[in-house]
Enzyme design. Structure first.
Site, short mmCIF file in Angstrom:
data_model
loop_
_atom_site.label_atom_id
_atom_site.label_comp_id
_atom_site.label_asym_id
_atom_site.label_seq_id
_atom_site.Cartn_x
_atom_site.Cartn_y
_atom_site.Cartn_z
CG HIS A 28 -2.44 0.56 0.93
ND1 HIS A 28 -2.62 1.82 1.26
CD2 HIS A 28 -3.37 0.11 0.28
CE1 HIS A 28 -4.01 2.12 0.92
NE2 HIS A 28 -4.46 0.99 0.44
CG HIS A 60 -6.53 -0.85 -8.13
ND1 HIS A 60 -7.07 0.06 -7.98
CD2 HIS A 60 -6.12 -1.43 -6.66
CE1 HIS A 60 -6.95 0.68 -6.59
NE2 HIS A 60 -6.41 -0.23 -5.90
CD GLU A 77 -3.29 0.88 -5.42
OE1 GLU A 77 -4.10 1.48 -4.79
OE2 GLU A 77 -3.05 -0.51 -5.38
CD GLU A 136 -1.97 -3.92 -4.84
OE1 GLU A 136 -2.82 -3.11 -5.01
OE2 GLU A 136 -2.65 -5.12 -5.13
#
Length: 382
Positions: free
Chosen positions: A185, A285, A235, A209
């Site tokens: 994140h 995403h 994303e 990710e």
């Protein structure tokens, strides 16, 4: 056929819906939104209406180029998300006008169903073993969890141990054959990512990710060299031009364009094709609503390198309303045994309940992501 109106509604939990109307009675829907900046994107859509009213909605590529190149300043999350929702709605119109699903207009499907995954654990990951068992019992073969809560740029190894313990708990709960994706994140800065990425290797992640923030993607080759599992990101990249350097640097294995942030289906398809030329996988995403999910599935159905699709049914952000609430018929997005079948209805293949949208827009939202601080008072990455 001419565009006559653009209408937008802010609806719970954190979404913006757009309806484009035409003089022939065919309308299309899209989701132009940045989570936490929905009002700003709404304003951008209204500004773009000057370019759109009176145009033939079927000339999607020309409209896309007009919106992208017609302003001296371009790119970025706000403008590309506004274009994305408009683009989704235009494809919806074209498919409906011709009576075919969007994937038929883009070359036809390469698969009959799409593997899906879901979220567990929340923002500060917890209770992951129990939740992992629950989603596997529902038929999913993969899930994603946050790897850590907030981390300082250099933090204690105890924080690394905590993150590893949570992943170990999830792996113990589901066994060796379930895919576990771990989202950093952007919370994990380069010095800590170097340690954590390697500590996770024994648990065979499906992928990790956003191991570092988008502004630090140049660090990925050094951080990930020699790892035995895939690295995913994208994303917070908003065009094929943003994806090009990470593909050229061979530092990503899975691209994750968000079809509500990267210029819509028109641009996402180009990103997917660009990734395919580098033998890189596609996993769009999608922590958003039903229109973004439907558009993502159409991209999956035409992309050979697509392998799994995120969706946000039941995600911890969805307070008040969930993904299927806004559909007159939720069956096209039904997930059975971890897969969603090929969408077959015209356009994006989902029908929005406009009356319910108007009703919920009366409540609206001002969703903001949490603002976290470290123990010393400094701002933490969420």
């Amino acid at each position: 056929m001419k565009i006559t109106a653009l209408k937008t509604w802010l609806v719970p939990p954190r979404w913006l819906f757009l309806k484009i109307e035409t003089d022939e009675g065919v309308s299309g829907w899209g989701e132009p939104v940045v989570e936490g900046r929905a009002h700003t994107v709404q304003a951008a859509v209204e500004e773009f209406s000057d370019t759109l009213i009176g145009r033939d909605p079927r000339r999607i590529e020309d409209i896309w180029q007009s919106l992208y190149r017609g302003g001296f300043y371009r790119g970025g999350p706000i403008l590309m998300s506004a274009i994305a929702g408009i683009d989704q709605a235009l494809w919806d119109i074209k498919g409906k006008a011709l009576g075919v699903p969007v994937h038929e207009l883009l070359g036809g499907a390469v698969r009959e169903k799409m593997r899906m995954y879901c979220w567990i654990g929340g923002d500060r990951p917890h209770d992951v073993g129990r939740q992992a068992k629950e989603v596997i019992a529902k038929g999913f073969t993969a899930f994603k969890m946050n790897g850590t809560p907030e981390l300082q740029i250099v933090d204690s190894h105890a924080k690394v141990d905590d993150a590893v313990a949570r992943v170990a708990e999830a792996r113990d709960a589901v066994g060796p054959d379930v895919g576990i994706a771990i989202d950093f994140h952007g919370r994990v800065h380069r010095p800590m990512a170097k340690a954590l990425l390697r500590e996770l290797e024994p648990f065979h992640p499906l992928f990790v990710e956003e191991p570092v923030l988008p502004e630090h993607l140049h660090a990925l080759p050094a951080l990930t060299a020699g790892l035995g599992y895939p690295i995913a990101t994208g994303e917070r990249l908003h065009s094929r031009y943003d994806f090009r350097p990470i593909l050229e640097d061979r530092c990503v294995d899975i691209v994750q364009p968000d079809i509500s942030h990267c210029g819509g289906l028109t641009e996402a398809r180009k990103i997917a094709t660009l990734a395919e030329t580098f033998d890189v996988a596609l996993a769009p995403h999608c922590p958003l609503g039903p229109l973004t999910l439907a558009a993502s599935l159409h991209l999956d159905f035409i992309s050979h390198n697509a392998f799994i699709q995120e969706q946000s049914m039941g995600i911890h952000y969805n307070q008040g309303n969930d993904v299927l609430d806004y559909l007159t018929d939720p069956s096209p997005l039904t997930i059975t045994d971890g897969y969603t079948p090929l969408l077959t209805k015209p356009g994006l293949g989902v029908e929005i309940n406009e009356d319910f949208v108007i009703e919920r827009a009366a409540e609206g939202h001002r969703w903001r992501n949490p603002l976290w601080r470290h123990e010393d008072g400094s701002i933490a990455e969420w």
